[in-house]
Enzyme design. Sequence first.
Site, mmCIF file in Angstrom:
data_model
loop_
_atom_site.group_PDB
_atom_site.id
_atom_site.type_symbol
_atom_site.label_atom_id
_atom_site.label_comp_id
_atom_site.label_asym_id
_atom_site.label_seq_id
_atom_site.Cartn_x
_atom_site.Cartn_y
_atom_site.Cartn_z
ATOM 1 N N GLU A 42 0.854 -1.190 0.000
ATOM 2 C CA GLU A 42 0.000 0.000 0.000
ATOM 3 C C GLU A 42 0.886 1.234 0.000
ATOM 4 O O GLU A 42 1.678 1.425 0.925
ATOM 5 C CB GLU A 42 -0.901 -0.011 1.232
ATOM 6 C CG GLU A 42 -1.693 1.258 1.447
ATOM 7 C CD GLU A 42 -2.376 1.300 2.798
ATOM 8 O OE1 GLU A 42 -2.570 2.417 3.331
ATOM 9 O OE2 GLU A 42 -2.703 0.225 3.344
ATOM 10 N N ARG A 46 0.547 10.347 1.038
ATOM 11 C CA ARG A 46 0.946 11.327 2.049
ATOM 12 C C ARG A 46 2.159 12.143 1.628
ATOM 13 O O ARG A 46 2.587 13.028 2.369
ATOM 14 C CB ARG A 46 1.274 10.621 3.369
ATOM 15 C CG ARG A 46 0.116 9.885 3.997
ATOM 16 C CD ARG A 46 0.543 9.255 5.306
ATOM 17 N NE ARG A 46 -0.511 8.473 5.909
ATOM 18 C CZ ARG A 46 -0.386 7.804 7.056
ATOM 19 N NH1 ARG A 46 0.764 7.833 7.711
ATOM 20 N NH2 ARG A 46 -1.394 7.116 7.544
ATOM 21 N N THR A 69 -4.437 5.996 2.346
ATOM 22 C CA THR A 69 -4.769 7.353 2.775
ATOM 23 C C THR A 69 -5.553 8.079 1.680
ATOM 24 O O THR A 69 -5.324 9.260 1.395
ATOM 25 C CB THR A 69 -3.511 8.158 3.181
ATOM 26 O OG1 THR A 69 -2.606 7.316 3.895
ATOM 27 C CG2 THR A 69 -3.880 9.312 4.102
ATOM 28 N N LYS A 129 -10.557 -2.059 7.229
ATOM 29 C CA LYS A 129 -9.299 -1.792 7.925
ATOM 30 C C LYS A 129 -9.635 -1.300 9.332
ATOM 31 O O LYS A 129 -10.405 -0.354 9.478
ATOM 32 C CB LYS A 129 -8.531 -0.727 7.134
ATOM 33 C CG LYS A 129 -7.413 -0.022 7.877
ATOM 34 C CD LYS A 129 -6.818 1.041 6.948
ATOM 35 C CE LYS A 129 -5.863 1.965 7.678
ATOM 36 N NZ LYS A 129 -5.191 2.890 6.742
#
Length: 209
Positions: A42, A46, A69, A129
Amino acid sequence: MTDNFASVLAETRLLPVLSVPSAATAGPLAEALAAGGARCAEVTLRTPDAEEVLRTMAAHGGLTVGAGTVLTPEQAERAVAAGARFVVSPGFDPDVVEKCRELRVPVVPGVATATELMRALRAGLDTVKLFPAETLGGPAALRALAAPFPGMRFVPTGGITADRVPAYLGVPAVLAVGGSWMATADHLERGDYAEIQRLTALAVARSVT
């Protein structure tokens, strides 16, 4: 959640979570993770180079690479255009889920409460998640939260270290564990791909025993 993505996660039961500051490290990083036995990764959105990192790692071929994210439908669209094969969000956003359905990519939204789990169920999802897993109470909290939702699978992430992985994998509802300890910002800054490969191989060996 497609059967193919679930099977990739189930192979090693690990999801390396990566915040990569420079696209120049993406190729060697993908090689180190794959050589260590990782099957997916993943890339969090960011950092300024995140989309380019995602594009480079997705082109490697040895990993199923997704975007993390992801906060908006627009980010999901750009991530998939860059090669993301799945999308992970820190929370549950119905618009992000719907956009991923339109794009025909698996989405794993974050949850922290039973209310969010019920929303995920209503949206037709079977994998979420748990975030931030350690702050929420770790494996004990996960067991309690999972109990009323027997069909739901979890990918706990957030504050998990290598020594905590077995406790999470011991929870039947856990599909895989996500974490950044295999490839930290410090590893990437030093270009220590040998250590990334070593830590990944060690994590994979522990997760499949």
